[in-house]
Design a protein around this motif. Structure first.
Motif, mmCIF file in Angstrom:
data_model
loop_
_atom_site.group_PDB
_atom_site.id
_atom_site.type_symbol
_atom_site.label_atom_id
_atom_site.label_comp_id
_atom_site.label_asym_id
_atom_site.label_seq_id
_atom_site.Cartn_x
_atom_site.Cartn_y
_atom_site.Cartn_z
ATOM 1 N N LEU A 104 0.829 -1.210 0.000
ATOM 2 C CA LEU A 104 0.000 0.000 0.000
ATOM 3 C C LEU A 104 0.862 1.259 0.000
ATOM 4 N N ARG A 105 1.963 1.216 0.726
ATOM 5 C CA ARG A 105 2.864 2.371 0.747
ATOM 6 C C ARG A 105 3.513 2.592 -0.617
ATOM 7 N N MET A 106 3.702 1.517 -1.357
ATOM 8 C CA MET A 106 4.294 1.637 -2.687
ATOM 9 C C MET A 106 3.354 2.339 -3.667
ATOM 10 N N LEU A 107 2.090 2.463 -3.297
ATOM 11 C CA LEU A 107 1.129 3.159 -4.155
ATOM 12 C C LEU A 107 1.214 4.677 -4.021
ATOM 13 N N ARG A 108 1.898 5.149 -3.001
ATOM 14 C CA ARG A 108 1.935 6.590 -2.757
ATOM 15 C C ARG A 108 2.574 7.338 -3.926
ATOM 16 N N PRO A 109 1.995 8.479 -4.315
ATOM 17 C CA PRO A 109 2.639 9.310 -5.341
ATOM 18 C C PRO A 109 3.895 9.960 -4.782
ATOM 19 N N LYS A 110 4.721 10.464 -5.658
ATOM 20 C CA LYS A 110 5.965 11.091 -5.236
ATOM 21 C C LYS A 110 5.685 12.342 -4.414
ATOM 22 N N ASN A 120 -3.070 14.756 -2.918
ATOM 23 C CA ASN A 120 -3.113 13.381 -3.420
ATOM 24 C C ASN A 120 -2.359 12.429 -2.494
ATOM 25 N N LEU A 121 -1.230 12.913 -1.949
ATOM 26 C CA LEU A 121 -0.450 12.092 -1.034
ATOM 27 C C LEU A 121 -1.232 11.822 0.248
ATOM 28 N N ARG A 122 -1.882 12.852 0.781
ATOM 29 C CA ARG A 122 -2.682 12.666 1.999
ATOM 30 C C ARG A 122 -3.836 11.701 1.750
ATOM 31 N N ASN A 123 -4.470 11.826 0.599
ATOM 32 C CA ASN A 123 -5.568 10.911 0.267
ATOM 33 C C ASN A 123 -5.072 9.473 0.161
ATOM 34 N N SER A 124 -3.879 9.315 -0.404
ATOM 35 C CA SER A 124 -3.301 7.978 -0.524
ATOM 36 C C SER A 124 -3.018 7.380 0.848
ATOM 37 N N GLN A 125 -2.508 8.191 1.762
ATOM 38 C CA GLN A 125 -2.207 7.709 3.112
ATOM 39 C C GLN A 125 -3.481 7.315 3.851
ATOM 40 N N ALA A 177 -7.633 -0.079 -2.523
ATOM 41 C CA ALA A 177 -6.735 1.064 -2.340
ATOM 42 C C ALA A 177 -6.104 1.503 -3.654
ATOM 43 N N ALA A 178 -5.925 0.567 -4.585
ATOM 44 C CA ALA A 178 -5.233 0.880 -5.841
ATOM 45 C C ALA A 178 -6.135 1.561 -6.864
ATOM 46 N N ASP A 179 -7.423 1.294 -6.834
ATOM 47 C CA ASP A 179 -8.333 1.815 -7.861
ATOM 48 C C ASP A 179 -8.249 3.334 -8.057
ATOM 49 N N PRO A 180 -8.174 4.146 -6.986
ATOM 50 C CA PRO A 180 -8.091 5.602 -7.198
ATOM 51 C C PRO A 180 -6.814 6.060 -7.901
ATOM 52 N N HIS A 181 -5.806 5.194 -7.986
ATOM 53 C CA HIS A 181 -4.538 5.580 -8.611
ATOM 54 C C HIS A 181 -4.509 5.281 -10.111
ATOM 55 N N ARG A 182 -5.605 4.772 -10.655
ATOM 56 C CA ARG A 182 -5.621 4.386 -12.069
ATOM 57 C C ARG A 182 -5.962 5.563 -12.983
ATOM 58 N N ARG A 183 -5.491 6.751 -12.623
ATOM 59 C CA ARG A 183 -5.837 7.934 -13.409
ATOM 60 C C ARG A 183 -4.782 8.289 -14.448
#
Length: 212
Positions: A104-110, A120-125, A177-183
């Protein structure tokens, strides 16, 4: 509410004398041992009351009241072999959760300075926290009830069934958790890397049994 996975090991004979930090060793509460001696029931029902100290702002400590009820097969608590099997299962579940957390942490944006990217980072966390909490919540009935009942009944496929549940719930939590990152392409790249890591860890922690 205290999760069964946190306290049930305390009630199992297999955890007696388990090494903790330093020279400390786990000791099963005497009230549990006495209850097992006194009852002939197939299930042991316990209610736990107490306080938990939680840290707050400015080094203040807040004490919160807790009450948790537990019901589990007495045979698993009494039998050393079954206790060890249960403890191994609990430890395996924790290792799967640890692997899921890393993925899950590997999904975080830079990290970036732009306000939108920080958001976006806060939302990912927050998504990580929700996914991990959901994993444990959905796993609780299978780990603390179904699996222990299967052990007490002597079912040979108890651990095999639990491994299947662990594998499925970890994948479901990761997907949510990954679905929101498919943008965008960067998000898809992170998903691929994290998914590959998780699958490798699951294959090692939950190896599939070979058919003879």
């Amino acid at each position: 509410m205290v999760l069964s996975r946190d306290l049930l090991p305390l009630f199992l004979i297999g955890s007696e004398g388990e090494a903790l930090k330093g020279e400390r060793r786990r000791s099963r509460p005497e009230v549990v041992t006495n209850a097992l001696r006194a009852t002939d029931d197939r299930r042991l029902n316990l209610a736990l009351y107490g306080f938990i100290d939680k840290g707050g702002k400015n080094n203040k400590v807040f004490r919160s009241w807790l009450r948790s009820a537990f019901s589990f097969p007495a045979e698993v608590a009494r039998d050393e072999r079954l206790s060890y099997q249960a403890l191994d299962a609990f430890k395996t579940a924790q290792k799967v959760a640890d692997a899921l957390q890393v993925a899950l942490r590997m999904l975080r944006p830079k990290m970036a300075a732009a306000p939108r990217e920080r958001k976006n980072l806060r939302n990912s966390q927050r998504g990580e926290t929700d996914a991990l909490a959901g994993f444990w919540q959905r796993l609780e009935p299978s780990l603390a009830r179904t699996f222990l009942d299967d052990l007490a009944e002597g079912k040979a496929d108890a651990m095999k069934n639990l491994k299947g549940v662990l594998r499925s719930e970890a994948r479901n939590a990761f997907k949510a958790a990954a679905d929101p990152h498919r943008r965008d392409a960067d998000g898809l790249f992170r998903i691929a890397n994290a998914s590959n890591y998780l699958e490798r860890r699951l294959a090692r922690l939950l190896p599939k049994e070979k058919n003879l």
